[in-house]
Design an enzyme around this catalytic site. Structure first.
Site, PDB file in Angstrom:
ATOM      1  N   ASN A   9      18.440 -33.938  20.113  1.00 34.66           N
ATOM      2  CA  ASN A   9      18.830 -32.572  20.463  1.00 34.66           C
ATOM      3  C   ASN A   9      17.804 -31.630  19.846  1.00 34.66           C
ATOM      4  O   ASN A   9      17.804 -31.424  18.642  1.00 34.66           O
ATOM      5  CB  ASN A   9      20.244 -32.309  19.906  1.00 34.66           C
ATOM      6  CG  ASN A   9      20.679 -30.872  20.084  1.00 34.66           C
ATOM      7  OD1 ASN A   9      20.054 -30.108  20.803  1.00 34.66           O
ATOM      8  ND2 ASN A   9      21.768 -30.511  19.414  1.00 34.66           N
ATOM      9  N   LYS A  11      17.526 -28.493  20.198  1.00 27.80           N
ATOM     10  CA  LYS A  11      18.064 -27.151  19.901  1.00 27.80           C
ATOM     11  C   LYS A  11      17.080 -26.076  20.373  1.00 27.80           C
ATOM     12  O   LYS A  11      16.359 -26.299  21.349  1.00 27.80           O
ATOM     13  CB  LYS A  11      18.392 -27.050  18.410  1.00 27.80           C
ATOM     14  CG  LYS A  11      19.276 -28.214  17.948  1.00 27.80           C
ATOM     15  CD  LYS A  11      19.874 -28.024  16.588  1.00 27.80           C
ATOM     16  CE  LYS A  11      20.737 -29.239  16.263  1.00 27.80           C
ATOM     17  NZ  LYS A  11      21.431 -29.122  14.982  1.00 27.80           N
ATOM     18  N   HIS A  94      28.727 -28.757  21.386  1.00 22.62           N
ATOM     19  CA  HIS A  94      28.046 -28.884  20.096  1.00 22.62           C
ATOM     20  C   HIS A  94      28.637 -27.863  19.111  1.00 22.62           C
ATOM     21  O   HIS A  94      28.996 -26.753  19.514  1.00 22.62           O
ATOM     22  CB  HIS A  94      26.543 -28.665  20.269  1.00 22.62           C
ATOM     23  CG  HIS A  94      25.780 -29.011  19.039  1.00 22.62           C
ATOM     24  ND1 HIS A  94      25.687 -28.151  17.973  1.00 22.62           N
ATOM     25  CD2 HIS A  94      25.127 -30.140  18.678  1.00 22.62           C
ATOM     26  CE1 HIS A  94      24.981 -28.742  17.010  1.00 22.62           C
ATOM     27  NE2 HIS A  94      24.643 -29.955  17.411  1.00 22.62           N
ATOM     28  N   GLU A  96      27.346 -25.916  17.097  1.00 22.25           N
ATOM     29  CA  GLU A  96      26.681 -24.605  17.088  1.00 22.25           C
ATOM     30  C   GLU A  96      27.164 -23.760  18.262  1.00 22.25           C
ATOM     31  O   GLU A  96      27.288 -22.542  18.155  1.00 22.25           O
ATOM     32  CB  GLU A  96      25.151 -24.800  17.110  1.00 22.25           C
ATOM     33  CG  GLU A  96      24.655 -25.323  15.764  1.00 22.25           C
ATOM     34  CD  GLU A  96      23.456 -26.246  15.833  1.00 22.25           C
ATOM     35  OE1 GLU A  96      22.752 -26.274  16.857  1.00 22.25           O
ATOM     36  OE2 GLU A  96      23.228 -26.963  14.834  1.00 22.25           O
ATOM     37  N   GLU A 166      30.297 -35.268  15.110  1.00 21.88           N
ATOM     38  CA  GLU A 166      29.320 -34.597  14.255  1.00 21.88           C
ATOM     39  C   GLU A 166      30.043 -33.725  13.236  1.00 21.88           C
ATOM     40  O   GLU A 166      30.421 -32.584  13.547  1.00 21.88           O
ATOM     41  CB  GLU A 166      28.391 -33.713  15.100  1.00 21.88           C
ATOM     42  CG  GLU A 166      27.587 -34.484  16.111  1.00 21.88           C
ATOM     43  CD  GLU A 166      26.359 -33.699  16.533  1.00 21.88           C
ATOM     44  OE1 GLU A 166      25.249 -34.149  16.243  1.00 21.88           O
ATOM     45  OE2 GLU A 166      26.520 -32.623  17.117  1.00 21.88           O
ATOM     46  N   GLY A 172      22.223 -30.586   9.900  1.00 24.18           N
ATOM     47  CA  GLY A 172      21.103 -29.803   9.397  1.00 24.18           C
ATOM     48  C   GLY A 172      21.143 -29.547   7.904  1.00 24.18           C
ATOM     49  O   GLY A 172      20.372 -28.757   7.377  1.00 24.18           O
ATOM     50  N   SER A 212      22.359 -35.134  10.208  1.00 26.30           N
ATOM     51  CA  SER A 212      21.346 -35.579   9.245  1.00 26.30           C
ATOM     52  C   SER A 212      21.030 -37.070   9.317  1.00 26.30           C
ATOM     53  O   SER A 212      20.793 -37.712   8.298  1.00 26.30           O
ATOM     54  CB  SER A 212      21.752 -35.179   7.819  1.00 26.30           C
ATOM     55  OG  SER A 212      21.846 -33.765   7.724  1.00 26.30           O
TER      56      SER A 212
HETATM   57  P1  PGA Z   1      20.685 -32.780  12.440  1.00 25.57           P
HETATM   58  O1  PGA Z   1      21.433 -32.217  13.742  1.00 25.57           O
HETATM   59  O2  PGA Z   1      20.256 -34.187  12.760  1.00 25.57           O
HETATM   60  O3  PGA Z   1      19.529 -31.839  12.232  1.00 25.57           O
HETATM   61  O4  PGA Z   1      21.671 -32.740  11.335  1.00 25.57           O
HETATM   62  C1  PGA Z   1      22.313 -33.030  14.472  1.00 25.57           C
HETATM   63  C2  PGA Z   1      22.885 -32.271  15.640  1.00 25.57           C
HETATM   64  O5  PGA Z   1      23.167 -31.069  15.510  1.00 25.57           O
HETATM   65  O6  PGA Z   1      23.080 -32.832  16.727  1.00 25.57           O
END
Ligand code: PGA
Length: 249
Positions: A9, A11, A94, A96, A166, A172, A212
């Protein structure tokens, strides 16, 4: 056998030139695992990515989609538009999107329907916040996100659904759920599916872990029996790191 899937992803990262160069790097990587590999660039770079990866095994997927077919929804993108640039899979829900763009369970249920009506596969994301986990509510939260977003569907719809657990506190942040925490939740998710749709359906759905995942922890997380892959953010922006994760199976 359930499919192993590793999806990157991207983003809101990578303009056109950066997309071109990351794809060039990705194409140089050797895949030694049997995982399905996907990348999710921004809308503006989907067509370029699709063209650049036409003869490769990497699938280009979208990060979001609107539920309406077309019309007065300034700034939004429909299922039809995604299909017209070759997209066959979309990430929905997601954290976010839920947190910063106020996507609700109801809205997500409509998006899931719109995708499935257009024969687009869905990677449906959900996960608890840190406060939920501290309060011991993490399973209840995850259960309600799954029920509200997906449980109006018929069993055969799950042929086109991939789940992505997630935990918000792991996205992140560099803090991963331990492989045991991931397994525990994935087993709970599969049980929730079994209770509603039966074991055959539950056993056929791939459940990805996200938050992560890095080259140094992917192998351990993916070794868990109910973890069928990963949704990768930060580590998907470097070709070698991403393929180290793809090859962790
Ligand atoms: P990350 O993001 O691997 O940077 O933690 C995962 C995601 O949001 O799908």
């Amino acid at each position: 056998m359930r499919k192993h899937i590793v999806a990157g992803n991207w983003k809101m990262n990578n303009d056109l030139a950066m997309t071109e160069s990351l794809i060039t790097e990705l194409k140089k990587q050797a895949q030694t695992s049997n995982a399905e590999v996907m990348i999710a660039p921004t809308f503006t770079n989907l067509w370029h990515a699709f063209e650049a990866l036409r003869n490769s095994k990497i699938e280009v997927v979208a990060q979001n989609m609107h539920f309406a077919e077309s019309g007065a929804y300034t700034g939004e993108v429909s299922a039809d538009m995604l299909k017209s640039v070759g997209v066959q899979t979309v990430i929905l829900g997601h954290s976010e999107r839920r947190a910063y763009f106020n996507e609700t369970d109801d809205m997500l249920a409509k998006k899931v329907d719109a995708a499935l009506n257009n024969k687009i596969r869905v990677i449906f994301c959900f996960g608890e916040e840190l406060a939920d986990r501290k309060a011991g509510n993490h399973e209840a939260i995850v259960e309600s996100q799954i029920k509200n977003g997906l449980f109006h569907l018929k069993a055969n719809a799950f042929e086109r659904i991939v789940l992505a657990y997630e935990p918000v506190w792991a996205i992140g942040t560099g803090e991963t759920a331990s492989p045991e925490q991931a397994q525990e939740m994935h087993a709970f998710i599969r049980k929730t599916l079994t209770n509603k749709y039966g074991k055959e359906v539950a056993d056929s759905v791939s459940i990805l872990y996200g938050g992560s995942v890095k080259p140094n922890n992917a192998k351990e997380i993916f070794s868990k029996p109910d973890v069928d892959g990963g949704l990768i953010g930060g580590a998907a922006l470097k070709a070698e790191d991403f393929y180290a994760i793809v090859n962790a199976f």
